[in-house]
Write a protein that holds these residues in place. Structure first.
Motif, PDB file in Angstrom:
ATOM      1  N   ILE A  40       0.848  -1.202   0.000  1.00  0.00           N
ATOM      2  CA  ILE A  40       0.000   0.000   0.000  1.00  0.00           C
ATOM      3  C   ILE A  40       0.878   1.244   0.000  1.00  0.00           C
ATOM      4  O   ILE A  40       0.675   2.183  -0.786  1.00  0.00           O
ATOM      5  CB  ILE A  40      -0.917   0.013   1.234  1.00  0.00           C
ATOM      6  N   TRP A  59      -8.498  -8.223  -0.535  1.00  0.00           N
ATOM      7  CA  TRP A  59      -9.366  -7.345   0.243  1.00  0.00           C
ATOM      8  C   TRP A  59     -10.420  -8.165   0.980  1.00  0.00           C
ATOM      9  O   TRP A  59     -10.974  -9.107   0.413  1.00  0.00           O
ATOM     10  CB  TRP A  59     -10.042  -6.323  -0.672  1.00  0.00           C
ATOM     11  N   GLY A  64     -11.298  -3.915   4.651  1.00  0.00           N
ATOM     12  CA  GLY A  64     -10.821  -3.914   3.274  1.00  0.00           C
ATOM     13  C   GLY A  64     -11.454  -2.798   2.463  1.00  0.00           C
ATOM     14  O   GLY A  64     -10.776  -2.121   1.671  1.00  0.00           O
ATOM     15  N   SER A  65     -12.751  -2.569   2.666  1.00  0.00           N
ATOM     16  CA  SER A  65     -13.445  -1.485   1.961  1.00  0.00           C
ATOM     17  C   SER A  65     -12.883  -0.131   2.358  1.00  0.00           C
ATOM     18  O   SER A  65     -12.702   0.762   1.517  1.00  0.00           O
ATOM     19  CB  SER A  65     -14.945  -1.532   2.266  1.00  0.00           C
ATOM     20  N   LYS A  68      -9.480   0.310   0.643  1.00  0.00           N
ATOM     21  CA  LYS A  68      -9.666   0.578  -0.786  1.00  0.00           C
ATOM     22  C   LYS A  68     -10.148   2.011  -1.021  1.00  0.00           C
ATOM     23  O   LYS A  68      -9.653   2.708  -1.910  1.00  0.00           O
ATOM     24  CB  LYS A  68     -10.657  -0.423  -1.394  1.00  0.00           C
ATOM     25  N   ASN A  69     -11.121   2.453  -0.218  1.00  0.00           N
ATOM     26  CA  ASN A  69     -11.630   3.818  -0.375  1.00  0.00           C
ATOM     27  C   ASN A  69     -10.540   4.851  -0.115  1.00  0.00           C
ATOM     28  O   ASN A  69     -10.448   5.868  -0.815  1.00  0.00           O
ATOM     29  CB  ASN A  69     -12.813   4.049   0.578  1.00  0.00           C
ATOM     30  N   CYS A  71      -7.377   4.515  -0.617  1.00  0.00           N
ATOM     31  CA  CYS A  71      -6.436   4.516  -1.750  1.00  0.00           C
ATOM     32  C   CYS A  71      -7.039   5.146  -2.997  1.00  0.00           C
ATOM     33  O   CYS A  71      -6.376   5.922  -3.689  1.00  0.00           O
ATOM     34  CB  CYS A  71      -5.973   3.090  -2.039  1.00  0.00           C
ATOM     35  N   THR A  72      -8.294   4.818  -3.288  1.00  0.00           N
ATOM     36  CA  THR A  72      -8.935   5.397  -4.479  1.00  0.00           C
ATOM     37  C   THR A  72      -9.128   6.902  -4.306  1.00  0.00           C
ATOM     38  O   THR A  72      -9.062   7.659  -5.284  1.00  0.00           O
ATOM     39  CB  THR A  72     -10.281   4.724  -4.778  1.00  0.00           C
ATOM     40  N   LEU A  78      -7.038   0.272  -8.492  1.00  0.00           N
ATOM     41  CA  LEU A  78      -7.036  -0.947  -7.687  1.00  0.00           C
ATOM     42  C   LEU A  78      -7.407  -2.166  -8.506  1.00  0.00           C
ATOM     43  O   LEU A  78      -8.153  -2.087  -9.491  1.00  0.00           O
ATOM     44  CB  LEU A  78      -8.030  -0.829  -6.525  1.00  0.00           C
ATOM     45  N   ASP A  82     -11.690 -10.047  -3.607  1.00  0.00           N
ATOM     46  CA  ASP A  82     -12.373  -9.887  -2.330  1.00  0.00           C
ATOM     47  C   ASP A  82     -12.642 -11.265  -1.743  1.00  0.00           C
ATOM     48  O   ASP A  82     -13.161 -12.152  -2.439  1.00  0.00           O
ATOM     49  CB  ASP A  82     -13.690  -9.131  -2.513  1.00  0.00           C
TER      50      ASP A  82
END
Length: 298
Positions: A40, A59, A64-65, A68-69, A71-72, A78, A82
């Motif tokens: 990451i 993820w 995990g969500s 991801k959020n 990073c985005t 990505l 999952d």
């Protein structure tokens, strides 16, 4: 494109409280959370450097969500799979009465099964087709094959994609059975690996980056060896500095820079992370400022 692989993402949670009293209630005063996991940090650093990067992870669950959020929101592309369960949280409890006292409590993370890993490999193969380099960093979730890294390296070699590793232990031991372009270890990891497997374990590594804390970086590349370091007036946090250094080296190698520039760029990226409170994060303007201050010795 550089493919940054993070098999075991985390939320790095810093919790501040006056003191820790075992057996009693302890009230946390402040919490700071950051997307974590070595891969990451590599991806976020490369994104800040305006590299073409894709972050591939495993993820799981609400954590995990959240990762991801995070990073985005910083513009990172990505991929990955999952799975059931939840990505780990890594807690660092900091007592404000003595900020040198850090107590870590690490969650186990999700369980990877054989079907999950096969799906991960298929996703990895698809991403490899777009990549000129792959950087595989950090640990693997419980249940992962002991040769997971080796399998990824082998697939990359089949596609003539350079692989840069930042891992240790059994995963590294097996991965080194394949041709690995680059490897980053700190000095203690290097000595431990040499003790277990001998220095000849690294004889096929084309680009070997050894970090020695304040002593800087020893870079061996194309049969040359160079030492680079930069002196900082103030250090806020060193967490993730090695990952930012890895990102800098991968960025410079991917750009075809000579060894002196690769070393300077890697050190500048690692040092830039030390100037910020955000874990495993750097700012491009800091890298540019530090680059000219890096000292090089052949």
């Amino acid at each position: 494109m550089i493919l940054a692989v993070c098999p075991n993402p985390s939320i790095d949670t810093f919790a501040y409280l006056p003191s820790i009293k075992l057996g009693l209630s302890n009230r946390i005063e402040k919490i700071k959370e950051f997307p974590g996991g070595k891969g990451i940090h590599v991806a976020l650093a490369l994104q800040e450097l305006v590299a073409d990067v894709e972050l591939m992870g495993i993820w799981a669950g609400a954590t995990g969500s959240w990762i991801k959020n995070s990073c985005t929101n910083q513009g990172v592309k990505l991929s990955g799979i999952d799975i059931q369960g939840s990505n780990r949280k890594c807690f660092t409890f900091i007592t404000t009465e003595s900020e040198s006292d850090h107590t870590e409590i690490l969650e186990p993370g999700p369980q990877l099964n054989e079907i999950d890993f096969k799906e991960f490999l298929e996703n990895y193969k698809n991403s490899l087709r777009k990549a000129s380099m792959v950087c595989i960093s950090g640990s693997w979730p419980s249940g992962s094959p002991r040769d997971a890294c080796q399998q990824l390296v082998k697939l990359a070699n089949q596609g003539n994609v350079k692989v840069f590793l930042d891992c240790t232990g059994e995963q590294l031991e097996n991965a080194l059975k394949e041709d690995v372009f680059g490897l980053h270890l700190n000095e203690s990891e290097y000595l431990e690996t040499c003790k277990d497997f001998g220095e000849n374990a690294f004889e096929k590594i084309e680009c070997l980056a050894l970090t020695k804390g304040k002593e800087g970086l020893e870079l061996r590349f194309n049969n040359r060896q160079i030492h680079a370091k930069v002196i900082l007036d103030k250090v806020i946090s060193t967490v993730g500095s090695g990952d930012c250094l890895t990102a800098g080296i991968c960025f410079a190698v991917n750009k075809g820079m000579p060894i002196e520039e690769i070393a300077k760029f890697g050190v500048a990226c690692g040092a830039a992370n030390c100037l910020r409170e955000d874990l495993g994060m750097l700012y491009k303007n800091d890298v540019e400022t530090l680059y000219d201050r890096v000292e090089i010795k052949n």
